[in-house]
Scaffold this motif. Structure first.
Motif, PDB file in Angstrom:
ATOM      1  N   ARG A 315       0.677  -1.041  -0.140  1.00 57.62           N
ATOM      2  CA  ARG A 315       0.161  -0.049   0.016  1.00 57.62           C
ATOM      3  C   ARG A 315       0.888   1.269  -0.015  1.00 57.62           C
ATOM      4  O   ARG A 315       1.735   1.396   0.731  1.00 57.62           O
ATOM      5  CB  ARG A 315      -0.742   0.004   1.149  1.00 57.62           C
ATOM      6  N   TRP A 316       0.786   2.117  -0.884  1.00 59.89           N
ATOM      7  CA  TRP A 316       1.397   3.097  -0.899  1.00 59.89           C
ATOM      8  C   TRP A 316       0.672   4.638  -1.164  1.00 59.89           C
ATOM      9  O   TRP A 316      -0.435   4.666  -1.720  1.00 59.89           O
ATOM     10  CB  TRP A 316       2.235   3.156  -2.331  1.00 59.89           C
ATOM     11  N   GLU A 317       1.083   5.614  -0.431  1.00 57.35           N
ATOM     12  CA  GLU A 317       0.255   6.909  -0.284  1.00 57.35           C
ATOM     13  C   GLU A 317       1.057   7.864  -1.294  1.00 57.35           C
ATOM     14  O   GLU A 317       2.446   7.783  -1.365  1.00 57.35           O
ATOM     15  CB  GLU A 317       0.348   7.265   0.969  1.00 57.35           C
ATOM     16  N   GLY A 318       0.510   8.893  -1.911  1.00 62.63           N
ATOM     17  CA  GLY A 318       1.209   9.735  -2.864  1.00 62.63           C
ATOM     18  C   GLY A 318      -0.020  10.821  -3.226  1.00 62.63           C
ATOM     19  O   GLY A 318      -1.222  10.817  -2.868  1.00 62.63           O
ATOM     20  N   GLY A 319       0.347  11.497  -4.231  1.00 67.41           N
ATOM     21  CA  GLY A 319      -0.345  12.593  -4.537  1.00 67.41           C
ATOM     22  C   GLY A 319      -0.097  12.629  -6.234  1.00 67.41           C
ATOM     23  O   GLY A 319       0.691  12.121  -6.782  1.00 67.41           O
ATOM     24  N   ARG A 320      -1.093  13.545  -6.959  1.00 68.98           N
ATOM     25  CA  ARG A 320      -0.930  13.475  -8.321  1.00 68.98           C
ATOM     26  C   ARG A 320      -1.371  15.216  -8.673  1.00 68.98           C
ATOM     27  O   ARG A 320      -2.136  15.620  -7.856  1.00 68.98           O
ATOM     28  CB  ARG A 320      -1.712  12.770  -9.128  1.00 68.98           C
TER      29      ARG A 320
END
Length: 385
Positions: A315-320
């Protein structure tokens, strides 16, 4: 499916029709109860958060999908796992069935949510099984838990099986010279003929490997026969060959699949771990590899990824950004501000989409396969350069 998009959204529905499950206090199977609840929650969420026209479009589309949803949830439908993809505004519908478990899940996003399908492809993707005997070579397609016969080649005509080779008997002073069967000589000649013929079948088998995208090929039969077929395969065959010494010619396709799948599973696991080790080694030696989320996202956005590797349970968190630039959580890409970033709850999905759209391969790594990428958060890639 990675290219499937819609202006309102693509509805992705997965179901696990577990044959061992039983409804509790209801006439409906438990997976149907779970899916109906998720659909109800989705309706409420879109009504509360989205434009009214999007909610109305979703309601109308779900009404249209009634028969498809009923078929997807039907316990008698083919396969344990089922998937339905439907564009809300565009009216496009796709259904899939696999003989493998899938999560009970409903997702509405601008693109189809395909991570569960990619996971099944990684663990049970296309493979082939060949059973060879003295009479026939059979080919079986194995994918997603299904086994389908796809061809056979007679190895020796029936008329040749009962023939005998006649010739003079050995000299015996007490017997007159007469004709007698020379079974040993005949059998040796027939065996040689059989092996010569089997050594011509490699290109035919290789054609099936290529056309059906088999990543692995199990060869079963007597060791001498298996070796003859294996020797005739092209050197650049795009599949790992797994020779198995046992007679499987009389087995039905499902029983043949059950017999060879443990060995094919070991071959997959070995290959997947080798991919992860290669990505790590390449990255640490400043070669064509990425190690970790930041490096991998950067390589994806530069279209340098040849093979994306993700831990199946990761599970990976991030933004775009609005134009699709991806960044790990806590990092701001050059030229942007924190206000430019939108939280991305399905970062793995965005990575998978980007990889497929750039023509890269994607493999989900399970268990020990992902161990070489443990220090990198379960993310890595083999790069084109």
């Amino acid at each position: 499916m990675a290219e499937l998009t819609d202006e309102v959204g693509v509805l992705s529905i997965y179901v696990n029709r577990d044959p061992q499950a039983r409804a509790e206090g209801s006439n409906r199977p438990p997976w149907e109860v779970r899916l109906r609840q998720q659909l109800s929650q989705l309706r409420d969420r879109v009504k509360e958060q989205g434009p009214r026209e999007h909610w109305k479009a979703l309601e109308q589309r779900l009404d249209e999908l009634g028969p498809d949803l009923d078929g997807l949830l039907d316990p008698t439908s083919s396969g344990q796992g089922g998937a339905l993809f439907a564009t809300v505004a565009g009216g496009e519908t796709h259904r899939f069935a696999v003989q493998r478990p899938l999560p009970d899940q409903v997702v509405l996003e601008p693109r189809a949510y395909i991570r569960p399908l990619v996971t099944v492809w990684s663990t049970a993707g296309p493979a082939g099984a060949v059973s060879v005997s003295e009479d026939e070579l059979k080919l079986v397609d194995l994918r997603f838990g299904y086994a389908e016969p796809v061809g056979s080649i007679p190895v020796r005509p029936e008329s040749e099986v009962t023939r005998t080779l006649q010739g003079p008997a050995a000299s015996n002073p007490q017997l007159g010279q007469h004709s007698a069967p020379q079974h040993d000589l005949y059998e040796r000649r027939e065996d040689e003929k059989l092996l010569r013929f089997l050594r011509t079948l490699g290109p035919h088998v290789a054609e099936h490997v290529s056309n059906r995208e088999w990543g692995y090929l199990a060869l079963t039969g007597d060791a001498t026969l298996v070796q003859a077929v294996q020797e005739s395969l092209p050197a650049q065959l795009p599949a790992e060959v797994v020779p198995l010494e046992f007679r499987a010619h009389s087995l039905t396709p499902p029983k043949l699949a059950a017999t060879v799948e443990p060995a094919l599973g070991e071959a997959r696991q070995r290959h997947h771990r080798e991919l992860a080790e290669r990505a790590r080694s390449n990255a640490l030696s400043a070669n064509a590899g990425a190690y970790g989320l930041g490096e991998t996202l950067g390589a994806l956005q530069e279209a340098r990824v040849a093979h994306l590797l993700l831990a199946a349970d990761g599970r990976w968190e991030g933004g775009r950004t609005r134009d699709g630039f991806l960044a790990p959580a806590g990092e701001i890409p050059p030229g942007f501000t924190a206000d430019d970033l939108i939280p991305e709850p399905h970062l793995a999905e965005r990575m998978i989409e980007r990889a497929f759209l750039e023509g890269a391969d994607v493999t989900m790594l399970d268990g020990d396969e992902a161990e070489p990428l443990a220090d990198a958060g379960g993310v890595g890639a083999i790069l084109r350069w």
